[in-house]
Write a protein that holds these residues in place. Structure first.
Motif, PDB file in Angstrom:
ATOM      1  N   ALA A  25      -5.447   0.477  -0.043  1.00 27.98           N
ATOM      2  CA  ALA A  25      -5.584  -0.861  -0.623  1.00 27.98           C
ATOM      3  C   ALA A  25      -5.012  -1.930   0.308  1.00 27.98           C
ATOM      4  O   ALA A  25      -3.968  -1.739   0.934  1.00 27.98           O
ATOM      5  CB  ALA A  25      -4.877  -0.923  -1.970  1.00 27.98           C
ATOM      6  N   ALA A  26      -5.695  -3.056   0.385  1.00 24.78           N
ATOM      7  CA  ALA A  26      -5.223  -4.176   1.206  1.00 24.78           C
ATOM      8  C   ALA A  26      -4.097  -4.898   0.474  1.00 24.78           C
ATOM      9  O   ALA A  26      -4.158  -5.099  -0.741  1.00 24.78           O
ATOM     10  CB  ALA A  26      -6.369  -5.146   1.478  1.00 24.78           C
ATOM     11  N   VAL A  27      -3.057  -5.290   1.216  1.00 26.48           N
ATOM     12  CA  VAL A  27      -1.958  -6.089   0.669  1.00 26.48           C
ATOM     13  C   VAL A  27      -2.178  -7.534   1.098  1.00 26.48           C
ATOM     14  O   VAL A  27      -2.183  -7.844   2.292  1.00 26.48           O
ATOM     15  CB  VAL A  27      -0.590  -5.579   1.162  1.00 26.48           C
ATOM     16  N   VAL A  28      -2.383  -8.403   0.116  1.00 27.22           N
ATOM     17  CA  VAL A  28      -2.728  -9.795   0.398  1.00 27.22           C
ATOM     18  C   VAL A  28      -1.615 -10.703  -0.131  1.00 27.22           C
ATOM     19  O   VAL A  28      -1.301 -10.671  -1.318  1.00 27.22           O
ATOM     20  CB  VAL A  28      -4.063 -10.179  -0.277  1.00 27.22           C
ATOM     21  N   PRO A  29      -1.013 -11.530   0.733  1.00 27.66           N
ATOM     22  CA  PRO A  29       0.057 -12.419   0.261  1.00 27.66           C
ATOM     23  C   PRO A  29      -0.486 -13.731  -0.293  1.00 27.66           C
ATOM     24  O   PRO A  29      -1.453 -14.294   0.228  1.00 27.66           O
ATOM     25  CB  PRO A  29       0.884 -12.668   1.525  1.00 27.66           C
ATOM     26  N   LEU A  30       0.119 -14.197  -1.375  1.00 30.47           N
ATOM     27  CA  LEU A  30      -0.098 -15.552  -1.881  1.00 30.47           C
ATOM     28  C   LEU A  30       1.254 -16.267  -1.788  1.00 30.47           C
ATOM     29  O   LEU A  30       2.217 -15.844  -2.432  1.00 30.47           O
ATOM     30  CB  LEU A  30      -0.589 -15.540  -3.334  1.00 30.47           C
ATOM     31  N   THR A  31       1.348 -17.310  -1.008  1.00 25.95           N
ATOM     32  CA  THR A  31       2.636 -17.973  -0.788  1.00 25.95           C
ATOM     33  C   THR A  31       2.658 -19.417  -1.264  1.00 25.95           C
ATOM     34  O   THR A  31       3.731 -19.997  -1.414  1.00 25.95           O
ATOM     35  CB  THR A  31       3.007 -17.955   0.712  1.00 25.95           C
ATOM     36  N   ILE A  32       1.488 -20.012  -1.491  1.00 29.11           N
ATOM     37  CA  ILE A  32       1.440 -21.421  -1.891  1.00 29.11           C
ATOM     38  C   ILE A  32       1.493 -21.517  -3.403  1.00 29.11           C
ATOM     39  O   ILE A  32       0.616 -21.006  -4.103  1.00 29.11           O
ATOM     40  CB  ILE A  32       0.173 -22.108  -1.353  1.00 29.11           C
ATOM     41  N   GLY A  33       2.547 -22.162  -3.906  1.00 31.60           N
ATOM     42  CA  GLY A  33       2.743 -22.292  -5.344  1.00 31.60           C
ATOM     43  C   GLY A  33       2.148 -23.577  -5.886  1.00 31.60           C
ATOM     44  O   GLY A  33       2.261 -24.637  -5.264  1.00 31.60           O
ATOM     45  N   PHE A  34       1.524 -23.463  -7.043  1.00 34.97           N
ATOM     46  CA  PHE A  34       0.931 -24.626  -7.689  1.00 34.97           C
ATOM     47  C   PHE A  34       1.649 -24.980  -8.989  1.00 34.97           C
ATOM     48  O   PHE A  34       1.423 -26.046  -9.542  1.00 34.97           O
ATOM     49  CB  PHE A  34      -0.549 -24.354  -7.998  1.00 34.97           C
ATOM     50  N   ARG A  35       2.487 -24.075  -9.490  1.00 28.77           N
ATOM     51  CA  ARG A  35       3.117 -24.290 -10.790  1.00 28.77           C
ATOM     52  C   ARG A  35       4.590 -24.660 -10.683  1.00 28.77           C
ATOM     53  O   ARG A  35       5.065 -25.546 -11.370  1.00 28.77           O
ATOM     54  CB  ARG A  35       2.963 -23.029 -11.655  1.00 28.77           C
ATOM     55  N   ARG A  55       3.518  -0.297   0.392  1.00 29.37           N
ATOM     56  CA  ARG A  55       2.833   0.921   0.805  1.00 29.37           C
ATOM     57  C   ARG A  55       3.353   2.142   0.055  1.00 29.37           C
ATOM     58  O   ARG A  55       2.616   3.097  -0.212  1.00 29.37           O
ATOM     59  CB  ARG A  55       2.976   1.129   2.312  1.00 29.37           C
ATOM     60  N   ASP A  56       4.646   2.128  -0.282  1.00 28.35           N
ATOM     61  CA  ASP A  56       5.222   3.259  -1.012  1.00 28.35           C
ATOM     62  C   ASP A  56       4.589   3.389  -2.392  1.00 28.35           C
ATOM     63  O   ASP A  56       4.172   4.478  -2.807  1.00 28.35           O
ATOM     64  CB  ASP A  56       6.745   3.086  -1.151  1.00 28.35           C
ATOM     65  N   ILE A  57       4.525   2.293  -3.119  1.00 26.73           N
ATOM     66  CA  ILE A  57       4.013   2.359  -4.488  1.00 26.73           C
ATOM     67  C   ILE A  57       2.506   2.606  -4.480  1.00 26.73           C
ATOM     68  O   ILE A  57       1.967   3.299  -5.349  1.00 26.73           O
ATOM     69  CB  ILE A  57       4.378   1.086  -5.279  1.00 26.73           C
ATOM     70  N   LEU A  58       1.794   2.066  -3.474  1.00 27.99           N
ATOM     71  CA  LEU A  58       0.351   2.310  -3.382  1.00 27.99           C
ATOM     72  C   LEU A  58       0.056   3.788  -3.136  1.00 27.99           C
ATOM     73  O   LEU A  58      -0.934   4.327  -3.635  1.00 27.99           O
ATOM     74  CB  LEU A  58      -0.255   1.452  -2.275  1.00 27.99           C
ATOM     75  N   ALA A  59       0.921   4.450  -2.378  1.00 26.49           N
ATOM     76  CA  ALA A  59       0.739   5.885  -2.143  1.00 26.49           C
ATOM     77  C   ALA A  59       0.882   6.658  -3.451  1.00 26.49           C
ATOM     78  O   ALA A  59       0.098   7.569  -3.743  1.00 26.49           O
ATOM     79  CB  ALA A  59       1.750   6.382  -1.117  1.00 26.49           C
ATOM     80  N   HIS A  60       1.889   6.302  -4.267  1.00 29.57           N
ATOM     81  CA  HIS A  60       2.077   6.978  -5.556  1.00 29.57           C
ATOM     82  C   HIS A  60       0.920   6.679  -6.509  1.00 29.57           C
ATOM     83  O   HIS A  60       0.599   7.499  -7.379  1.00 29.57           O
ATOM     84  CB  HIS A  60       3.391   6.552  -6.196  1.00 29.57           C
ATOM     85  N   LEU A  61       0.293   5.522  -6.358  1.00 31.49           N
ATOM     86  CA  LEU A  61      -0.847   5.163  -7.196  1.00 31.49           C
ATOM     87  C   LEU A  61      -2.146   5.815  -6.725  1.00 31.49           C
ATOM     88  O   LEU A  61      -3.183   5.671  -7.371  1.00 31.49           O
ATOM     89  CB  LEU A  61      -1.030   3.638  -7.212  1.00 31.49           C
ATOM     90  N   GLY A  62      -2.092   6.500  -5.597  1.00 37.33           N
ATOM     91  CA  GLY A  62      -3.286   7.144  -5.075  1.00 37.33           C
ATOM     92  C   GLY A  62      -4.249   6.187  -4.408  1.00 37.33           C
ATOM     93  O   GLY A  62      -5.428   6.508  -4.214  1.00 37.33           O
ATOM     94  N   LYS A  63      -3.761   4.991  -4.030  1.00 38.93           N
ATOM     95  CA  LYS A  63      -4.611   3.993  -3.379  1.00 38.93           C
ATOM     96  C   LYS A  63      -3.961   3.524  -2.071  1.00 38.93           C
ATOM     97  O   LYS A  63      -3.733   2.327  -1.865  1.00 38.93           O
ATOM     98  CB  LYS A  63      -4.833   2.782  -4.293  1.00 38.93           C
ATOM     99  N   ILE A  75      -6.851  -3.758  -4.491  1.00 41.87           N
ATOM    100  CA  ILE A  75      -6.092  -4.757  -3.744  1.00 41.87           C
ATOM    101  C   ILE A  75      -4.706  -4.905  -4.338  1.00 41.87           C
ATOM    102  O   ILE A  75      -4.490  -4.702  -5.538  1.00 41.87           O
ATOM    103  CB  ILE A  75      -6.804  -6.132  -3.722  1.00 41.87           C
ATOM    104  N   CYS A  76      -3.766  -5.267  -3.485  1.00 41.90           N
ATOM    105  CA  CYS A  76      -2.380  -5.527  -3.891  1.00 41.90           C
ATOM    106  C   CYS A  76      -2.068  -6.973  -3.539  1.00 41.90           C
ATOM    107  O   CYS A  76      -2.186  -7.374  -2.381  1.00 41.90           O
ATOM    108  CB  CYS A  76      -1.428  -4.575  -3.174  1.00 41.90           C
ATOM    109  N   VAL A  77      -1.682  -7.748  -4.542  1.00 40.78           N
ATOM    110  CA  VAL A  77      -1.377  -9.159  -4.339  1.00 40.78           C
ATOM    111  C   VAL A  77       0.135  -9.353  -4.370  1.00 40.78           C
ATOM    112  O   VAL A  77       0.770  -9.178  -5.415  1.00 40.78           O
ATOM    113  CB  VAL A  77      -2.050 -10.043  -5.412  1.00 40.78           C
TER     114      VAL A  77
END
Length: 670
Positions: free
Chosen positions: A503-513, A492-500, A191-193
């Motif tokens: 992998a799903a790209v999942v966004p996290l947008t809500i900040g808690f810190r 997607r570019d970097i995931l291709a170079h990583l051989g994955k 997974i890619c976050v």
């Protein structure tokens, strides 16, 4: 709850905490005793050694920090008429009954996921408040009555906003449902976050590693888990998280450390560095290596006492062609060719003599001059160093991979006299690693977590890919925080170079810190950063932001010291972040003022004040951040606005921006 009942309940929970700590001590004492006597109970030396390693690891895993609570929550299940305390590790009484459930256990999932809409059999969820390990309060959500606090929980908010000094803490008490879903993703899933500042992406990656180790203990103990960070300061900052969760055998490394097969004795101009991170370097090395393989033109004649063996050109060509088609690493292919040639000699010997040759005969044939001469001509021996030296000495050997200008950019002005005397740069280590991967297969980790991944170059990604070929990855980063010249703008570019690539790209947008005021200021930069990411949204309304103009540049350093002194009146850590060229000067001012300060990688007993070069602040967090002259930070590098975006979002309570030069246009408050 009436006051008397509240006091009684609090007392009961404190008693359970004391009993749990006592039980954990007994668990550790038993492990320590077995470690001490393991050589006496084991049947042989090997078993004793293995038992000793296991028990030494177990003793470390059971270490207790009195300032860290053993449990942070409780679940009441009506159907079972039972209550389960949820904590950082599993604690059992002397009869083996659970006193604290590990946060990773299946039942613990409900602590993070249960809601009024989906109570999952939970009647009451309780959160505990602690001060330095002492239980001070609790807060109940009666899900069966429709009561749910969510992020308005006072205890949850207090834990998220708690001041910090020193290394990063775990977030097991505050994991949100969307984070928990990522933490508990299957081992087979890469997974890619894509995480905006303050969304907890780093914590998600570390806690996923801990979760996978819990669920697949033996498998990952053999294949290992690797954490890759951008620099040693970042790795020092996160180093305490997994040990706090009882995981003490995870490997941590920077990319440079992963590929450090040779000492660094040279530097590169910027143009050469950028080109050596380009994926075309992999193509160039591949071409130059496999161009060395040639078709045999002469038969092999081998004398063996009174016999002479001959292998004609056509069988030799078939052997070489077949080995090439099999797609083996170069050195493995060379040995495969050697073995098949010896096999042909063996069959001739068996046919002529009627006997199977001995192992010494086979070894002698594999090293006999006609065989080695054939190999050296058709499939020459190569080392990573010799291949890279050849590329950097004669880049035209790679054919049309590079332009003439690019060839001259990477060509060594003064080639080494021998391969052993070659002086390699940091970027050359990537080439050496790529070459080594062409020759032999790299050992693959079971799981790899890569943080600040937006700054990976294609060649760095390939180095990680070789180490995760048979495992999964958790990729963490923020495209807006890409500061390297080769920083990606599309996952997607970097995931291709990583051989994955799947992998799903999942966004996290809500900040808690990061507080809302700080996020709003940093978001002003997004349109100028050239990436397509959603704006961060913060749930925190308590932060403080000050943008202070200092008319006289000569007063800026003094005004910075005044702001540091004011920040020390509040709780928590203080960071002065400045352009790298100003760091030594600011440290000298703090020394002259008698104010103790640390460097970013000082984890053991750090001072409250840290002076941080802007180029090293990525991934770090401080309660109060003082940014010194933003324009100097921007002007220091091509992606200076991205760097400033990183700098501004390091504050988790208060941010002070001091400037004597005009603010960057993209940050204008007008």
């Amino acid at each position: 709850m009436p006051t008397t009942d509240l006091d009684t309940e609090l007392s009961t929970e404190r008693t359970h905490l004391e009993s749990s700590r006592a039980a954990l001590r007994r668990m550790r004492d038993r492990a320590q005793a077995l470690f001490s006597t393991g050589d006496k109970v084991a049947g042989d030396s090997y078993t004793a050694e293995q038992l000793g390693r296991h028990m030494a690891r177990r003793v470390k895993e059971l270490a207790d920090d009195p300032d860290t609570p053993l449990f942070f929550g409780r679940l009441d299940i009506d159907e079972e008429d039972a209550a389960y305390h949820i904590g950082r590790r599993h604690v059992t009484d002397d009869a083996g009954e659970p006193m604290v459930l590990d946060w990773r256990a299946p039942l613990s999932r409900s602590f993070y996921r249960a809601s009024v809409r989906d109570p999952q059999g939970i009647s009451t969820r309780r959160r505990f408040g602690f001060v330095k390990g002492e239980l001070t309060s609790f807060e109940d959500e009666h899900l069966d009555r429709g009561e749910e606090l969510g992020t308005s929980s006072r205890i949850l908010t207090a834990e998220i906003e708690r001041p910090r000094v020193g290394p990063m803490r775990d977030i097991v008490a505050t994991i949100q449902p969307e984070q928990d879903e990522l933490v508990r993703a299957d081992l087979a899933d890469s997974i890619c976050v894509q995480g905006a500042p303050g969304t907890g992406k780093t914590a998600v990656g570390l806690h996923r590693a801990a979760y996978l180790l819990y669920l697949h203990r033996e498998r990952l103990r053999k294949s290992k888990v690797l954490i890759v960070g951008p620099n040693t300061a970042f790795l020092s900052y996160i180093s305490a998280v997994l040990p706090t969760l009882g995981e003490v055998e995870v490997l941590q490394s920077t990319v440079d450390e992963l590929v450090g097969r040779a000492p660094v004795k040279a530097g590169d101009p910027l143009a050469a560095t950028a080109l050596k991170h380009d994926v075309r370097m992999a193509e160039a090395l591949h071409r130059m290596l496999w161009d060395r393989v040639s078709k045999p033109t002469e038969p092999i004649m081998v004398s063996d006492g009174s016999y002479r063996w001959r292998i004609d050109v056509e069988p030799l060509r078939r052997i070489v062609d077949e080995a090439r088609r099999e797609g083996l690493p170069y050195s493995v292919g060379r040995e495969r060719v050697r073995a098949r040639v010896v096999g042909l000699l063996q069959r001739q010997s068996e046919y002529r003599t009627g006997n199977s040759p001995s192992d010494p005969w086979l070894r002698r044939m594999s090293r006999i001059a006609p065989v080695t001469e054939f190999l050296d001509a058709a499939w020459p021996a190569v080392t990573p160093e010799s291949l890279v030296v050849a590329l950097l000495t004669e880049p035209e050997l790679a054919g049309d991979v590079f332009t003439e200008e690019e060839r001259e950019a990477i060509r060594w002005v003064k080639p080494p006299k021998t391969v052993k005397s070659a002086r390699f740069s940091v970027a050359d280590l990537l080439l050496l690693d790529e070459a080594a991967g062409l020759l032999e297969r790299e050992t693959s980790f079971g799981h790899v977590v890569v943080d600040e991944a937006q700054d990976l170059s294609p060649m760095q990604a390939r180095a990680i890919a070789r180490r995760s070929e048979h495992g999964s990855i958790t990729l963490l980063g923020d495209l807006a925080q890409g500061t390297a010249p080769w920083a990606t703008t599309d996952w997607r570019d970097i995931l291709a170079h990583l051989g994955k690539p799947e992998a799903a790209v999942v966004p996290l947008t809500i900040g808690f810190r990061v507080p809302e005021a700080v996020v709003a200021l940093a978001n002003r930069l997004l349109p100028a950063l050239g990436v397509n990411v959603p704006e961060a949204v913060s749930l925190r309304r308590d932060g403080d932001l000050s943008v202070i103009a200092v008319p006289d540049p000569d007063d800026l350093d003094a005004r910075t010291l005044t702001e540091v002194t004011a920040a020390l009146t509040h709780e928590g850590s203080v960071a002065v972040i400045a352009a790298d060229t100003a760091v030594d000067r600011l440290r000298a001012h703090l020394d002259a003022a008698g104010l103790a300060h640390s460097t970013p990688d000082q984890v053991d007993d750090p001072a409250r004040i840290t002076v941080v070069p802007a180029t090293l602040v990525k991934g770090l967090e401080y309660d109060h951040v003082i940014v010194h002259e933003p324009t100097d930070i921007v002007d220091a590098e091509p992606k200076g606005l991205n760097r400033l975006y990183v700098v501004l979002t390091r504050a988790v309570t208060r941010l002070s921006v001091l400037h004597s030069k005009p603010l960057p246009e993209a940050l204008s408050l007008a």
